[in-house]
Scaffold this motif. Structure first.
Motif, PDB file in Angstrom:
ATOM      1  N   ASN A  90     -21.318  -1.261 -27.230  1.00  0.00           N
ATOM      2  CA  ASN A  90     -21.391  -1.269 -28.697  1.00  0.00           C
ATOM      3  C   ASN A  90     -20.283  -2.124 -29.293  1.00  0.00           C
ATOM      4  O   ASN A  90     -20.509  -2.878 -30.256  1.00  0.00           O
ATOM      5  CB  ASN A  90     -21.302   0.153 -29.233  1.00  0.00           C
ATOM      6  N   SER A  91     -19.075  -2.006 -28.740  1.00  0.00           N
ATOM      7  CA  SER A  91     -17.956  -2.810 -29.253  1.00  0.00           C
ATOM      8  C   SER A  91     -18.204  -4.285 -29.044  1.00  0.00           C
ATOM      9  O   SER A  91     -17.900  -5.112 -29.923  1.00  0.00           O
ATOM     10  CB  SER A  91     -16.652  -2.386 -28.565  1.00  0.00           C
ATOM     11  N   LEU A  92     -18.757  -4.660 -27.888  1.00  0.00           N
ATOM     12  CA  LEU A  92     -19.083  -6.067 -27.660  1.00  0.00           C
ATOM     13  C   LEU A  92     -20.123  -6.557 -28.656  1.00  0.00           C
ATOM     14  O   LEU A  92     -20.008  -7.673 -29.197  1.00  0.00           O
ATOM     15  CB  LEU A  92     -19.605  -6.261 -26.233  1.00  0.00           C
ATOM     16  N   ALA A  93     -21.139  -5.736 -28.907  1.00  0.00           N
ATOM     17  CA  ALA A  93     -22.184  -6.131 -29.852  1.00  0.00           C
ATOM     18  C   ALA A  93     -21.640  -6.292 -31.263  1.00  0.00           C
ATOM     19  O   ALA A  93     -22.175  -7.070 -32.052  1.00  0.00           O
ATOM     20  CB  ALA A  93     -23.314  -5.096 -29.833  1.00  0.00           C
ATOM     21  N   ILE A  94     -20.573  -5.560 -31.589  1.00  0.00           N
ATOM     22  CA  ILE A  94     -19.950  -5.686 -32.908  1.00  0.00           C
ATOM     23  C   ILE A  94     -18.973  -6.849 -32.951  1.00  0.00           C
ATOM     24  O   ILE A  94     -18.944  -7.630 -33.911  1.00  0.00           O
ATOM     25  CB  ILE A  94     -19.248  -4.374 -33.297  1.00  0.00           C
ATOM     26  N   GLN A 220      -9.128 -11.966 -34.817  1.00  0.00           N
ATOM     27  CA  GLN A 220     -10.357 -11.284 -35.204  1.00  0.00           C
ATOM     28  C   GLN A 220     -10.830 -10.330 -34.111  1.00  0.00           C
ATOM     29  O   GLN A 220     -11.242  -9.196 -34.412  1.00  0.00           O
ATOM     30  CB  GLN A 220     -11.436 -12.318 -35.531  1.00  0.00           C
ATOM     31  N   VAL A 221     -10.814 -10.775 -32.866  1.00  0.00           N
ATOM     32  CA  VAL A 221     -11.245  -9.895 -31.771  1.00  0.00           C
ATOM     33  C   VAL A 221     -10.359  -8.661 -31.706  1.00  0.00           C
ATOM     34  O   VAL A 221     -10.845  -7.529 -31.572  1.00  0.00           O
ATOM     35  CB  VAL A 221     -11.220 -10.653 -30.432  1.00  0.00           C
ATOM     36  N   THR A 222      -9.049  -8.856 -31.815  1.00  0.00           N
ATOM     37  CA  THR A 222      -8.132  -7.718 -31.753  1.00  0.00           C
ATOM     38  C   THR A 222      -8.354  -6.762 -32.918  1.00  0.00           C
ATOM     39  O   THR A 222      -8.404  -5.537 -32.734  1.00  0.00           O
ATOM     40  CB  THR A 222      -6.681  -8.220 -31.756  1.00  0.00           C
ATOM     41  N   GLY A 223      -8.492  -7.308 -34.126  1.00  0.00           N
ATOM     42  CA  GLY A 223      -8.671  -6.456 -35.289  1.00  0.00           C
ATOM     43  C   GLY A 223      -9.971  -5.678 -35.255  1.00  0.00           C
ATOM     44  O   GLY A 223      -9.997  -4.476 -35.551  1.00  0.00           O
ATOM     45  N   VAL A 224     -11.067  -6.345 -34.894  1.00  0.00           N
ATOM     46  CA  VAL A 224     -12.367  -5.675 -34.864  1.00  0.00           C
ATOM     47  C   VAL A 224     -12.436  -4.682 -33.715  1.00  0.00           C
ATOM     48  O   VAL A 224     -12.958  -3.568 -33.863  1.00  0.00           O
ATOM     49  CB  VAL A 224     -13.500  -6.713 -34.768  1.00  0.00           C
ATOM     50  N   TRP A 225     -11.909  -5.059 -32.551  1.00  0.00           N
ATOM     51  CA  TRP A 225     -11.979  -4.166 -31.388  1.00  0.00           C
ATOM     52  C   TRP A 225     -11.158  -2.894 -31.621  1.00  0.00           C
ATOM     53  O   TRP A 225     -11.579  -1.800 -31.224  1.00  0.00           O
ATOM     54  CB  TRP A 225     -11.471  -4.885 -30.136  1.00  0.00           C
ATOM     55  N   GLU A 238     -25.704   5.359 -33.243  1.00  0.00           N
ATOM     56  CA  GLU A 238     -26.190   4.572 -32.106  1.00  0.00           C
ATOM     57  C   GLU A 238     -25.294   3.389 -31.785  1.00  0.00           C
ATOM     58  O   GLU A 238     -25.463   2.769 -30.730  1.00  0.00           O
ATOM     59  CB  GLU A 238     -27.611   4.068 -32.396  1.00  0.00           C
ATOM     60  N   ASN A 239     -24.372   3.042 -32.649  1.00  0.00           N
ATOM     61  CA  ASN A 239     -23.536   1.844 -32.456  1.00  0.00           C
ATOM     62  C   ASN A 239     -22.050   2.142 -32.521  1.00  0.00           C
ATOM     63  O   ASN A 239     -21.261   1.254 -32.832  1.00  0.00           O
ATOM     64  CB  ASN A 239     -23.884   0.799 -33.525  1.00  0.00           C
ATOM     65  N   LEU A 240     -21.634   3.365 -32.237  1.00  0.00           N
ATOM     66  CA  LEU A 240     -20.219   3.720 -32.336  1.00  0.00           C
ATOM     67  C   LEU A 240     -19.393   2.913 -31.344  1.00  0.00           C
ATOM     68  O   LEU A 240     -19.711   2.866 -30.151  1.00  0.00           O
ATOM     69  CB  LEU A 240     -20.031   5.215 -32.070  1.00  0.00           C
ATOM     70  N   PRO A 241     -18.308   2.262 -31.793  1.00  0.00           N
ATOM     71  CA  PRO A 241     -17.473   1.472 -30.879  1.00  0.00           C
ATOM     72  C   PRO A 241     -16.611   2.362 -29.982  1.00  0.00           C
ATOM     73  O   PRO A 241     -16.581   3.587 -30.119  1.00  0.00           O
ATOM     74  CB  PRO A 241     -16.616   0.642 -31.838  1.00  0.00           C
ATOM     75  N   MET A 242     -15.876   1.727 -29.079  1.00  0.00           N
ATOM     76  CA  MET A 242     -15.072   2.461 -28.107  1.00  0.00           C
ATOM     77  C   MET A 242     -13.964   3.271 -28.766  1.00  0.00           C
ATOM     78  O   MET A 242     -13.601   4.340 -28.270  1.00  0.00           O
ATOM     79  CB  MET A 242     -14.446   1.495 -27.091  1.00  0.00           C
TER      80      MET A 242
END
Length: 294
Positions: A90-94, A220-225, A238-242
């Motif tokens: 899910n985190s990758l998809a986001i 951006q990757v760090t902030g979103v992840w 259904e899309n909850l990140p890590m």
């Protein structure tokens, strides 16, 4: 003549006091940040029986990766015991679209504001900068209402749109400041050769933007992840990140609290930003030095 034949004895070099102080500060800072990581790693490789002995800093007597397997595949996040592996996908998809889209839009905005100067460019840039200082919490409820009205709330496109909106001021600032350091004569020469808006952007500006693109991608990757609040509110079940899955694992109160599993889940969740910084940290510094922040 005798002085020329006499071998010169080099005096031993002594480190100045300032450099010793600098080394001492860097060493203490590294210890401050690495000690918690060390505790997390060794705790995640211990059994619960060994953890209960209370030897926090000791290495495991019996090494085990079972807590890592449990954290990934079978740790309980509330009533479901499916681990945080699903949150990784899910985190990758986001993260992937929430990184590519803001970088492209930020490069476009920075390019337009730096070279083409449309009417009201300074006003637009000022509005974007004001948006960078608005707290996220203030905008949550209006965004919930807007996304619900267009049937995008609790969906993957909805959370991508939210991350794109909140990242636009910073992305625009980064690219605008970077392009401000490019000689304007290059742009004028491209205009004389018949280059239009999109041709100059694609063939001239973007190929010169590799350092700032790396900086923007890392940020951006760090902030979103690492985001928790926006993922919890806008992603949907259904899309909850890590990060949300990690919070559910740690705060699950049924049964005995498994500290080794919690530590393993925490490391797994933070692994992508850590690897990203270790692999591309040199490029991040180069991008900053090339004019990312002035």
């Amino acid at each position: 003549m005798n002085q020329m034949l006499t071998p010169q004895v080099r005096k031993p070099r002594r480190l100045p006091v300032a450099r010793l102080g600098l080394y001492a500060f860097l060493g203490s800072a590294a210890l401050f940040f690495l000690l918690p990581l060390y505790v997390m790693v060794v705790t995640s490789l211990k059994s619960m029986d060994e953890i209960r002995l209370g030897n926090l800093f000791s290495l495991p007597h019996t090494w085990t990766i079972e807590p890592w397997i449990t954290a990934w595949s079978s740790a309980c996040t509330g009533v479901a015991c499916e681990g945080i592996g699903g949150g990784f996908s899910n985190s990758l998809a986001i993260v992937i679209p929430s990184t590519i889209i803001p970088i492209l839009l930020g490069a476009l905005n920075g390019y337009a504001l730096s070279f083409w100067r449309p009417r009201g460019a300074n006003l637009l840039f000022g509005i974007l900068m004001v948006g960078a200082f608005i707290p996220v919490q203030v905008m949550i409820f209006p965004l919930v209402r807007i996304l619900a009205a267009v049937d995008l709330y609790s969906s993957l496109p909805g959370i991508v749109i939210v991350h794109t909106i909140f990242s636009m001021p910073m992305m625009t600032l980064l690219f605008r400041n970077y392009y401000a350091g490019i000689p304007h004569e290059l742009f004028q020469a491209a205009r004389i050769d018949g280059g239009g808006f999109w041709r100059i952007l694609v063939q001239l500006v973007l190929p010169m933007s590799a350092p700032i693109i790396v900086v923007a991608a890392i940020m951006q990757v760090t902030g979103v992840w690492n985001d928790y609040l926006l993922g919890l509110v806008f992603a949907g079940r259904e899309n909850l990140p890590m990060t949300v899955q990690l919070n559910n694992v740690i705060n699950t109160t049924t049964g005995t609290r498994e500290y080794n599993v919690n530590m393993a889940a925490t490391i797994l969740t933070s692994l992508v930003p850590l690897v990203l910084y270790f692999v591309s940290g040199r490029w991040f510094v180069r991008g900053i030095a090339a004019g990312a922040i002035k």
